[in-house]
Design a protein around this motif. Structure first.
Motif, PDB file in Angstrom:
ATOM      1  N   PRO A  44      -2.834  -2.290 -12.938  1.00 51.49           N
ATOM      2  CA  PRO A  44      -3.664  -1.161 -12.479  1.00 51.49           C
ATOM      3  C   PRO A  44      -3.217  -0.664 -11.111  1.00 51.49           C
ATOM      4  N   ASP A  45      -3.440   0.641 -10.874  1.00 48.92           N
ATOM      5  CA  ASP A  45      -3.115   1.213  -9.562  1.00 48.92           C
ATOM      6  C   ASP A  45      -4.359   1.648  -8.804  1.00 48.92           C
ATOM      7  N   ASP A  46      -5.539   1.457  -9.396  1.00 49.44           N
ATOM      8  CA  ASP A  46      -6.776   1.804  -8.709  1.00 49.44           C
ATOM      9  C   ASP A  46      -7.919   1.065  -9.400  1.00 49.44           C
ATOM     10  N   PHE A  47      -9.083   1.058  -8.762  1.00 53.38           N
ATOM     11  CA  PHE A  47     -10.231   0.413  -9.385  1.00 53.38           C
ATOM     12  C   PHE A  47     -11.516   1.125  -9.018  1.00 53.38           C
ATOM     13  N   ILE A  48     -12.538   0.863  -9.824  1.00 57.70           N
ATOM     14  CA  ILE A  48     -13.896   1.322  -9.569  1.00 57.70           C
ATOM     15  C   ILE A  48     -14.788   0.090  -9.553  1.00 57.70           C
ATOM     16  N   ALA A  49     -15.563  -0.072  -8.486  1.00 59.24           N
ATOM     17  CA  ALA A  49     -16.506  -1.188  -8.386  1.00 59.24           C
ATOM     18  C   ALA A  49     -17.745  -0.662  -7.655  1.00 59.24           C
TER      19      ALA A  49
ATOM     20  N   PRO B  72      -9.850   0.092   0.761  1.00 60.75           N
ATOM     21  CA  PRO B  72      -9.290  -0.965  -0.083  1.00 60.75           C
ATOM     22  C   PRO B  72      -8.256  -0.420  -1.067  1.00 60.75           C
ATOM     23  N   GLY B  73      -7.612  -1.326  -1.783  1.00 59.73           N
ATOM     24  CA  GLY B  73      -6.698  -0.913  -2.845  1.00 59.73           C
ATOM     25  C   GLY B  73      -5.590  -1.920  -3.071  1.00 59.73           C
TER      26      GLY B  73
ATOM     27  N   LEU C 123       4.978  -3.879 -19.965  1.00 58.71           N
ATOM     28  CA  LEU C 123       3.918  -3.808 -18.967  1.00 58.71           C
ATOM     29  C   LEU C 123       3.600  -2.343 -18.690  1.00 58.71           C
ATOM     30  N   VAL C 124       2.354  -1.946 -18.883  1.00 58.56           N
ATOM     31  CA  VAL C 124       1.933  -0.583 -18.574  1.00 58.56           C
ATOM     32  C   VAL C 124       1.768  -0.493 -17.055  1.00 58.56           C
ATOM     33  N   GLY C 125       2.490   0.422 -16.439  1.00 55.82           N
ATOM     34  CA  GLY C 125       2.551   0.483 -14.981  1.00 55.82           C
ATOM     35  C   GLY C 125       1.548   1.425 -14.361  1.00 55.82           C
ATOM     36  N   GLY C 126       0.289   1.304 -14.701  1.00 57.11           N
ATOM     37  CA  GLY C 126      -0.724   2.152 -14.093  1.00 57.11           C
ATOM     38  C   GLY C 126      -1.995   2.150 -14.911  1.00 57.11           C
ATOM     39  N   GLY C 127      -3.082   2.554 -14.277  1.00 54.71           N
ATOM     40  CA  GLY C 127      -4.372   2.606 -14.944  1.00 54.71           C
ATOM     41  C   GLY C 127      -5.467   2.214 -13.980  1.00 54.71           C
ATOM     42  N   VAL C 128      -6.697   2.516 -14.343  1.00 57.76           N
ATOM     43  CA  VAL C 128      -7.850   2.234 -13.500  1.00 57.76           C
ATOM     44  C   VAL C 128      -8.642   1.069 -14.084  1.00 57.76           C
ATOM     45  N   TYR C 129      -8.946   0.124 -13.220  1.00 64.07           N
ATOM     46  CA  TYR C 129      -9.744  -1.059 -13.577  1.00 64.07           C
ATOM     47  C   TYR C 129     -11.185  -0.813 -13.151  1.00 64.07           C
TER      48      TYR C 129
ATOM     49  N   TYR D  49      -1.705  -7.535  -2.430  1.00 66.24           N
ATOM     50  CA  TYR D  49      -2.405  -7.860  -3.670  1.00 66.24           C
ATOM     51  C   TYR D  49      -1.983  -6.904  -4.774  1.00 66.24           C
ATOM     52  N   ALA D  50      -1.547  -7.467  -5.890  1.00 66.97           N
ATOM     53  CA  ALA D  50      -1.255  -6.718  -7.115  1.00 66.97           C
ATOM     54  C   ALA D  50      -1.834  -7.497  -8.280  1.00 66.97           C
ATOM     55  N   ALA D  51      -2.098  -6.813  -9.381  1.00 67.84           N
ATOM     56  CA  ALA D  51      -2.769  -7.467 -10.504  1.00 67.84           C
ATOM     57  C   ALA D  51      -2.096  -7.114 -11.825  1.00 67.84           C
ATOM     58  N   ILE D  52      -2.181  -8.059 -12.749  1.00 69.26           N
ATOM     59  CA  ILE D  52      -1.796  -7.849 -14.137  1.00 69.26           C
ATOM     60  C   ILE D  52      -3.033  -8.075 -14.991  1.00 69.26           C
TER      61      ILE D  52
END
Length: 216
Positions: free
Chosen positions: A79-84, A101-102, A123-129, A171-174
């Protein structure tokens, strides 16, 4: 020590993965002795332990539900971004908690590039978590809202990312798609489907990590 920390859930990595690792630190975010539910994980303690161990970057692994039919079970996504939208943890109790953050762009790009070069697993290189509160799964109505703005849903990575950033950890995530989110698949989500997805993905993930980690 290379400074790399691999952080994952107990069911993602297994209890023994990386025990003998020399080039990186492995942290089970839910705890190694007793299982801590997602909403009570002490992210500050986890990330501080990594910083104290000399780590400067984190590769986080998260089990997620897919919000999109084009991201089926078995998809790996960075993911390249998130919503929390819920309360966010912080190590600070003063103005320093007001920060942007990010995921760390340079570190995330390196992970994606290395993955492409070293692993045969796509590996999909992007998306919102989208981080939900947990520990329960989401209702179909909630998922319909999430799916308008995000690609996958989980319960831990956004909070972990915030605290890691406060401590100066890249920080990076899979994200590993273990199930179609409730209401997205052709049948209602069951816990058996979730467990089956985790089991099906486990060996593929370990093989990918064995190829990628030595290059990071």
């Amino acid at each position: 020590m290379s400074g790399l920390a691999l952080v994952g859930g107990n069911s993602i990595l297994g209890s023994s993965y990386g025990v003998d690792a020399e080039a990186h630190v492995v942290l089970q975010r839910h705890g190694s002795d007793a299982y801590n539910l997602p909403h009570v994980i002490d992210h500050a303690a986890n990330m501080q332990a990594l910083a104290d161990a000399g780590c400067d970057r984190v590769l986080a692994l998260g089990s997620v539900g897919s919000l999109r039919e084009e991201l089926p079970v078995g998809t790996f996504l960075a993911p390249d971004d998130f919503i929390a939208l819920g309360p966010s943890p912080s190590i600070h109790h003063d103005y320093r908690a007001h920060r942007v953050p990010g995921f760390t762009p340079g570190w995330r790009a390196r992970v994606i590039e290395t993955w492409a070069q070293s692993s045969s697993t796509p590996l999909v290189g992007g998306g919102v978590y989208w981080q939900s509160a947990g520990p329960r799964f989401e209702t179909p109505a909630e998922i319909r809202i999430f799916a308008q703005h995000a690609h996958v849903v989980g319960m831990t990575l956004a909070s972990e990312c915030v605290v890691a950033g406060e401590l100066g950890l890249d920080y990076a995530a899979i994200c590993i798609v273990d199930n179609m989110a409730n209401g997205v698949g052709s049948t209602p989500l069951t816990l058996d489907q979730f467990e089956d997805g985790k089991q099906a993905n486990h060996q593929r993930l370990i093989e990918a990590l064995d190829a990628v980690l030595p290059q990071l």
